[in-house]
Design a protein around this motif. Structure first.
Motif, PDB file in Angstrom:
ATOM      1  N   PHE A   1       5.967   3.659  -0.589  1.00 58.88           N
ATOM      2  CA  PHE A   1       5.171   2.158  -0.253  1.00 58.88           C
ATOM      3  C   PHE A   1       6.047   1.180  -0.122  1.00 58.88           C
TER       4      PHE A   1
ATOM      5  N   ARG B   1      -4.136   8.206   2.663  1.00 60.64           N
ATOM      6  CA  ARG B   1      -3.082   9.044   1.918  1.00 60.64           C
ATOM      7  C   ARG B   1      -4.622   9.814   0.740  1.00 60.64           C
TER       8      ARG B   1
ATOM      9  N   THR C   1       1.207  -1.026   0.307  1.00 66.14           N
ATOM     10  CA  THR C   1       0.278   0.197   0.004  1.00 66.14           C
ATOM     11  C   THR C   1       0.976   0.800  -0.167  1.00 66.14           C
ATOM     12  N   VAL C   2       0.089   2.287  -0.046  1.00 70.00           N
ATOM     13  CA  VAL C   2       1.390   3.856   0.143  1.00 70.00           C
ATOM     14  C   VAL C   2       0.633   4.585   1.417  1.00 70.00           C
TER      15      VAL C   2
ATOM     16  N   ARG D   1       5.648  10.245  -0.293  1.00 72.95           N
ATOM     17  CA  ARG D   1       5.181   9.401   0.734  1.00 72.95           C
ATOM     18  C   ARG D   1       5.909   7.969   0.490  1.00 72.95           C
TER      19      ARG D   1
ATOM     20  N   PHE E   1      10.266   1.780  -0.079  1.00 73.89           N
ATOM     21  CA  PHE E   1      10.138   2.570  -0.775  1.00 73.89           C
ATOM     22  C   PHE E   1       9.972   3.671  -0.789  1.00 73.89           C
ATOM     23  N   PRO E   2      10.774   4.862  -1.003  1.00 78.49           N
ATOM     24  CA  PRO E   2      10.646   6.702  -1.053  1.00 78.49           C
ATOM     25  C   PRO E   2      10.008   6.170  -2.140  1.00 78.49           C
ATOM     26  N   VAL E   3       8.473   7.213  -2.055  1.00 80.20           N
ATOM     27  CA  VAL E   3       7.751   7.731  -3.278  1.00 80.20           C
ATOM     28  C   VAL E   3       7.500   9.133  -3.490  1.00 80.20           C
ATOM     29  N   THR E   4       9.302   9.589  -3.784  1.00 84.55           N
ATOM     30  CA  THR E   4       9.623  11.255  -4.183  1.00 84.55           C
ATOM     31  C   THR E   4       8.597  12.451  -4.580  1.00 84.55           C
ATOM     32  N   GLU E   5       7.332  11.279  -5.196  1.00 83.80           N
ATOM     33  CA  GLU E   5       6.022  12.551  -5.638  1.00 83.80           C
ATOM     34  C   GLU E   5       5.277  12.482  -4.845  1.00 83.80           C
TER      35      GLU E   5
END
Lengths: 496, 146
Positions: free
Chosen positions: B106, B146, B8-9, B104, B97-101
């Protein structure tokens, strides 16, 4: 100096959709804003490892890149730059997708390492991060939302499933319309036109429309939420014709099932909110998928409403009905002992074949309470799913074990149902009155439950029993349900 | 071999989420099924090889051993030593994992295990929905929608 660039984003589309576009090493010109044209050298296919693509960028420069690694299993590929007008050395980049299982989205990670002259490194790193990777994220989003550029996942079905785009035209359709509240004959089949889908809507050609008891109540005018003139029906299955603005993750040609508070399902073609749709897996037929709403309610009753422990007993009223036969199969798969009430011996046999251990036929001179107590050795049932309205609720409570639960569903006659809390206090009983749509507004929960339902249908743990009638015979379907002639679910098929 | 994968995010930066998740003894702080947790033999919770001992809210106990921990990859891997579930050789990995956009992250949680074939579907659901997704839902609440 060495530079490392990482950018990542979440794309609002299933991983198969995103990968279907990205896996083609020669596809960038179709979706990336800075790439004007792309071709493979030596006429190789876009998926050949070792193949070289030649880009012409929008500013006129040329770039050659070679595919180093490509994996459909891992949803990843890596490539290096062979020739570039920029001072990028030993540039190797990797695109990797991962599914967001909670929400049907895709995580996209795009990263690279290269060497660059010290004084230009920060500038080149930012340029690649923003103008290549971030611009790529937005470019692909735009591409996926434009239905003309649609690219379906590779596979044998891809060629066959190209549905003609309707291009926003009104489409002729037929729908069952109620103009005044009344009996089954209050519905008539009419020619209608269906406009193009609005924002966040999809337009679908329906293949199966399940009849629910709620539809009968709408037609009779005893339940709120239905206005005249109106078309009944709160769920359906079909194929998407076209999608409106701001719809992500759904495409023309997709098979979906939906359920919605807003009636209107008894039609060949209709528009429906995109967020009411659940995509169908290949192993589930349209007819089986038409069990969606009742199947989800069965799952709801066995999870959020009341969680019965394995070995517990459940009594399902009208166990041979559309909901009842799914509920008994789901309960059986959770190792519950299932009792059920039916009106005939034929329905008893039908129910016994579908997970009901003790189908109880109502007959003059027999007491349901006595039967339940005999079967449960005087203990009573742990869970009673009551669909009989005011009638029989007292008997239901009398049949419950200590700390037992009664879920009152449906709204059979629209009459008030009195409840004496002191009766509950005697044995710590609880009563709930769940309305499924209140629970299903929690979309992640809805999708998880649908996933479980479809898995159970695929493994035949749950086999929906379905009686089909043409859409034009919706009145006949209603009167058969009202006179209790049906077993299992009743489904209308348009065009039949 | 049964494989389970959920993701998930979360609406928080990976560094922020990792601060909470890297504590191998901290899962009781955020996972609703876990009543209490302790690390056996007084070992530090970030020492690979340490064993955490959960008391679940349903009364059952689970013992799990930390096999790998990486601050560099935002990930840890652990094995079940004892549990009330009928499964063997259970190894799970949680990774951010970083979500750079949008700044946020993952999060993915995967497991592999062996079990009697007739129990595979039920256990995969218990792990995937009961453990992983339930944990995600709690984390989503903790860090906002989110």
């Amino acid at each position: 100096m060495k530079v490392c660039v990482i950018r990542s984003a979440v794309i609002d589309a299933p991983i198969d959709r995103v990968w279907a576009v990205l896996r083609d090493f020669n596809s960038h010109a179709r979706w990336h804003p800075v790439v004007a044209s792309s071709r493979m050298e030596n006429d190789l296919d876009g998926g050949v490892v070792g193949g070289v693509r030649r880009f012409s960028l929008a500013d006129g420069t040329e770039l050659r890149e070679q595919l180093l690694r490509h994996s459909d299993r891992e949803h990843t590929f890596s490539y290096c730059i062979l020739d570039s007008p920029l001072p990028l050395f030993d540039y190797v980049a990797t695109v990797r997708l991962k599914p967001v299982t909670d929400g049907n989205q895709t995580f996209w990670d795009w990263r690279s390492q290269f060497r660059a002259p010290d004084h230009r490194a920060p500038e080149l790193g930012n340029m690649i991060g923003q103008q290549v990777y971030e611009a790529g994220f937005s470019g692909l989003r735009r591409f996926l939302s434009e239905k003309e550029g649609l690219s379906r996942p590779p596979g044998p079905e891809a060629a066959a499933a190209t549905f003609p785009a309707a291009g926003g035209e009104h489409l002729p359709s037929k729908a069952m319309v109620v103009t005044s509240f009344g009996g089954p004959d209050a519905m008539t089949l009419r020619d209608v036109t269906v406009p193009a889908p609005g924002p966040r809507q999809v337009r679908i050609r329906q293949t199966a429309i399940a009849v629910n008891y709620l539809d009968l109540q709408h037609r009779r005018g005893i339940t709120a939420g239905f206005e005249l003139p109106g078309t009944p029906g709160v769920e359906g299955v079909g194929e998407i014709i076209d999608v409106g603005e701001h719809v992500n993750g759904l495409f023309p040609g997709d098979r979906i099932a939906y359920m919605s508070r807003k009636p209107g399902a008894y039609a060949e073609i209709r528009c429906i909110d995109a967020d009411a749709c659940v995509p169908l897996p290949d192993g589930v037929s349209d007819i089986d998928a038409s069990a969606l709403l009742k199947g989800l309610i069965a799952g709801l009753l066995l999870s959020r409403v009341f969680k019965a422990a394995p070995g517990a007993t459940i009594l399902v009223q009208a166990v041979s009905g559309g909901l009842g036969h799914l509920l008994s199969q789901w309960a059986k798969s959770m190792d519950l002992t299932v009792l059920g009430t039916v009106s005939t011996a034929e329905k008893a046999k039908f129910s016994r074949d579908r997970g009901c251990d003790y189908p109880l036929v109502a007959a003059a001179g027999t007491s349901l309470t006595a039967e339940v107590m005999r079967i449960t050795n005087g203990r009573g049932v742990d869970y009673w799913v009551h669909s009989g309205g005011a009638g029989g609720l007292d008997a239901a409570l009398a049949c419950l074990s200590r700390c037992g639960h009664c879920a009152v569903i449906g709204d059979r006659d629209g009459q008030s149902i009195p409840l004496d809390v002191n009766v509950l206090k005697q044995r710590s009983l609880t009563v709930s009155a769940p309305v499924c749509f209140d629970y299903f507004d929690d979309r992640p929960y809805l999708h998880r439950l649908a996933h479980q339902l479809f898995a159970k249908i695929q493994s035949r743990t749950i086999a929906p029993a379905v009686e089909t009638l043409p859409l034009s015979q919706a009145s006949e379907a209603h009167s058969r349900i009202e006179t209790r002639q049906t077993m299992g679910a009743v489904v209308l098929t348009p065009g039949g | 071999m049964v494989k389970v994968y959920r993701s998930t995010v979360l609406d928080a930066p990976a560094d922020r989420v990792w601060r909470d998740l890297r504590d191998f003894n901290g899962m009781a702080n955020w996972h609703p099924s876990i009543g209490s947790s302790r690390i056996e033999n007084g070992q530090p919770a970030d020492k690979v090889g340490c064993v955490r001992n959960f008391q679940l809210k349903d009364g059952n106990r689970i013992r799990e051993k930390l096999l790998a921990l990486s601050d560099y990859d935002y990930s840890f891997t652990y094995a079940i030593l004892d549990s009330p579930m009928d499964l063997n050789d259970y190894i799970a990995t949680l990774r951010l994992f970083p979500v750079t956009e949008g700044n946020r992250c993952f999060i993915e949680w995967s497991a592999e295990f062996d079990c009697p074939p007739e129990k595979a579907a039920e256990l995969a659901e218990a792990v995937g929905d009961g453990v992983f997704q339930t944990g995600f839902d709690a984390l989503k609440k903790r860090y906002g929608k989110r």
